[in-house]
Scaffold this active site. Structure first.
Site, PDB file in Angstrom:
ATOM      1  N   ASP A  50      48.336  25.368  44.935  1.00  0.00           N
ATOM      2  CA  ASP A  50      48.290  26.521  45.839  1.00  0.00           C
ATOM      3  C   ASP A  50      48.235  25.871  47.213  1.00  0.00           C
ATOM      4  O   ASP A  50      47.201  25.320  47.609  1.00  0.00           O
ATOM      5  CB  ASP A  50      47.034  27.366  45.594  1.00  0.00           C
ATOM      6  CG  ASP A  50      47.002  28.580  46.511  1.00  0.00           C
ATOM      7  OD1 ASP A  50      47.307  28.406  47.714  1.00  0.00           O
ATOM      8  OD2 ASP A  50      46.702  29.684  46.061  1.00  0.00           O
ATOM      9  N   HIS A  51      49.357  25.886  47.922  1.00  0.00           N
ATOM     10  CA  HIS A  51      49.418  25.027  49.117  1.00  0.00           C
ATOM     11  C   HIS A  51      48.428  25.463  50.203  1.00  0.00           C
ATOM     12  O   HIS A  51      48.089  24.677  51.076  1.00  0.00           O
ATOM     13  CB  HIS A  51      50.848  24.887  49.653  1.00  0.00           C
ATOM     14  CG  HIS A  51      51.351  26.062  50.436  1.00  0.00           C
ATOM     15  ND1 HIS A  51      51.871  27.177  49.847  1.00  0.00           N
ATOM     16  CD2 HIS A  51      51.413  26.283  51.769  1.00  0.00           C
ATOM     17  CE1 HIS A  51      52.237  28.033  50.787  1.00  0.00           C
ATOM     18  NE2 HIS A  51      51.974  27.523  51.974  1.00  0.00           N
ATOM     19  N   HIS A  75      47.196  32.814  47.209  1.00  0.00           N
ATOM     20  CA  HIS A  75      46.613  32.339  48.473  1.00  0.00           C
ATOM     21  C   HIS A  75      45.478  33.231  48.993  1.00  0.00           C
ATOM     22  O   HIS A  75      44.433  32.740  49.412  1.00  0.00           O
ATOM     23  CB  HIS A  75      47.678  32.246  49.568  1.00  0.00           C
ATOM     24  CG  HIS A  75      48.933  31.551  49.133  1.00  0.00           C
ATOM     25  ND1 HIS A  75      48.919  30.400  48.390  1.00  0.00           N
ATOM     26  CD2 HIS A  75      50.242  31.840  49.352  1.00  0.00           C
ATOM     27  CE1 HIS A  75      50.173  30.010  48.159  1.00  0.00           C
ATOM     28  NE2 HIS A  75      50.989  30.871  48.728  1.00  0.00           N
TER      29      HIS A  75
END
Ligand SMILES: NC(=O)C1=CN([C@@H]2O[C@H](COP(=O)(O)OP(=O)(O)OC[C@H]3O[C@@H](n4cnc5c(N)ncnc54)[C@H](OP(=O)(O)O)[C@@H]3O)[C@@H](O)[C@H]2O)C=CC1
Ligand SMILES: O=C1O[C@H](COP(=O)(O)O)[C@@H](O)[C@H](O)[C@H]1O
Length: 492
Positions: free
Chosen positions: A180-181, A243
């Site tokens: 999950d950047h 996110h």
């Protein structure tokens, strides 16, 4: 630098001819080398179907780095670590040749049998690749093997569960790194430090002192060339399931007993378990969905979502979501967490605003005026830093107060050296630190939360509101907060 600390690995990128590899992964590996986080004990093998040679692949890597950094040096030496191995990932026999190549590179680059398999491909291939890696013996090395998985991790809970089962047949949970950047962003990682390392905030971080928390992630860009993917996703699955809920979990979790991966993840899981479920027939009380219509931004005319490529002209896909989340636990009972995210909004900005409750008696009260609340703003992007809004004496006017802002900005960092999310996450994976990756339990709980909402929307249970491109979203999202006596704080 002590080279003993450099992690060593062969990194196999499945989908190495694609967009993600070019825009994010190659530049991240380059920066890890430039910043001396990794030494020369690494090799990268790119997999795709295109019949490229090593040289063509290396030229593509060179282009990627030149277009992402102002200063690019030692490119020839850097790209000499890159190899291309074309094959269709559905063909089991090709994995044997890949295994031979990895064995050779392991010897050449002294990578101690360590292997990262990075799946930068469409999710329908994840299970097939993971199982072939195991069956054909690529995971059996004298070092470690780790699997990095890109989003989306499923489309809903049942599909995510199926995908997880397929992957788990080949890799155990400790070997799986679900990206999950947002968890790699500097200021998202800072949430825990701001909360748990400051006597100023820690005692106030609860429903006695906090009125509400707002998490906004707004984008100026539209759907671009991802219409096909986005039509099946929408903002709820694309941004909220991952996110946005991850940021909420970090904001709401209890202090972990130790800063270890397991303890932090377990606290985040507890938050996700405490989220009050939204029943299908009450979705419109808690969530607003919107879709961008045409509009204007910075003098540029913008088309509406339904006119974008690969989008149904009658699409009901949401490009905007605003929601009110309630966390049913002792700390947060009664405190709304408002989230909003959308495309084609007025600003590119990710911000968290913590609004503190009013003080019990306002000595500086003037008829018809309220004292502005104290706000803690965590600026995640594009600016990084924190802002604290306080009230202070107004110049000259005795007894009058003024909001003032204490700004702590990360601008003093040299932009070029500030690590990017993917760079940090790749480095963490090479070091075996899974803290900033999502555990299966977090993924499953997040899908359980969003599934009834998407289900209600797919049944047309709440109208989709239209908003002009270049605005801050539909009026209905403002109304949702107004009903609670609140308002969205500006993000730019
Ligand atoms: N792009 C982005 O910014 C982001 C992407 N993601 C996710 O990352 C993943 C990849 O995205 P992206 O790079 O944009 O996708 P692209 O469509 O640009 O790339 C897909 C890649 O998959 C390869 N490929 C497709 N089918 C096969 C096959 N049968 N055998 C071997 N290789 C194959 C293609 O290679 P070839 O054409 O040579 O066969 C290409 O390298 C997706 O899951 C996406 O959701 C997540 C966040 C952001
Ligand atoms: O995961 C995704 O994130 C991007 C937004 O990321 P950011 O780092 O630029 O905030 C979003 O555009 C994309 O649709 C989504 O898949």
């Amino acid at each position: 630098m002590n080279t003993q600390q450099h992690p060593k690995s062969v990194i196999v990128i499945f989908g190495a001819t694609g967009d993600l590899a070019k825009r994010k992964l190659f530049p991240s590996i380059y920066r890890l080398v430039q910043n001396e986080k990794i030494g020369s004990e690494f090799a990268v093998v790119g997999v795709g179907r295109r019949p490229w040679t090593n040289d063509e692949f290396r030229n593509n890597v060179t282009d990627s780095i030149q277009s992402s950094t102002k200063e690019s040096k030692n490119l020839e030496e850097f790209t000499s670590h890159f190899y291309y191995h074309p094959f269709d990932v559905t063909n089991p026999s090709s994995y044997l040749e890949l295994n031979d190549l990895l064995g050779n590179l392991d010897g050449t680059y002294q990578t101690e049998g360590n292997r990262i398999f990075y799946l930068a491909m469409a999710p329908e291939f994840f299970g097939t690749i993971a199982q072939n890696l195991k069956k054909q013996g690529l995971t059996e090395t004298n070092g470690w093997s780790r699997l990095v998985i890109e989003k989306p991790f499923g489309h809903d809970l049942p599909s995510a569960r199926k995908l997880n089962q397929e992957i788990r047949e080949a890799f155990n949970e400790e070997q799986i790194y679900r990206i999950d950047h947002y968890l790699g962003k500097e200021m998202v990682q800072n949430i825990e430090v701001i909360r748990f390392a400051n006597a100023l905030f820690e005692p106030l971080w609860n429903n006695r002192y906090i009125s509400n928390i707002q998490v906004t992630s707004s984008e100026v860009l539209g759907v671009e060339d991802r219409g096909r993917y986005y039509e099946n996703s929408g903002a709820l699955r694309d941004m909220v399931q991952n996110h946005m809920l991850q940021m909420v979990a970090l904001l709401a979790m209890e202090p972990p007993i130790k800063l270890t991966t397991d303890e932090i993840r377990s606290e985040k899981v507890k938050v996700l378990r405490a989220l009050r479920p939204v029943k299908e027939d009450e979705v419109s009380n808690y969530f607003v969905r919107g879709q961008y219509a045409n509009g204007e931004l910075d003098g540029k005319q913008l088309v509406g979502y339904r006119e974008e490529n690969n989008v149904d002209p009658e699409s009901q896909t949401e490009t905007y979501v605003a929601g009110k989340l309630l966390i049913d636990n002792f700390r947060w009972a009664g405190v709304p967490f408002y989230i909003r995210t959308g495309k084609r909004l007025a600003a590119k900005s990710t911000k968290i605003v913590v609004q503190f409750k009013d003080i019990p008696m306002n000595l500086y009260y003037k008829k018809g005026e309220t004292l502005p609340p104290n706000l803690l703003v965590i600026n995640i992007q594009p600016d990084e830093g924190i802002t604290l809004q306080l009230n202070a004496k107004k110049d000259g006017d005795a007894g009058d107060s003024n909001p003032v802002q204490l700004d702590l900005s990360n601008d003093f960092h040299d932009g070029i050296n500030t690590p990017e999310a993917y760079e940090k996450l790749l480095y963490d994976c090479m070091r075996g630190d899974a803290t900033n990756f999502t555990h299966w339990d977090e993924v499953a709980l997040s899908w359980s939360f969003v599934d009834p909402i998407s289900e209600a929307w797919s049944k047309g249970k709440a109208a989709i509101a239209s908003y002009a491109s270049g605005s801050m979203g539909p009026k209905e999202a403002d109304d949702m907060l107004a009903e609670d006596g609140n308002q969205w704080w500006p993000v730019k």
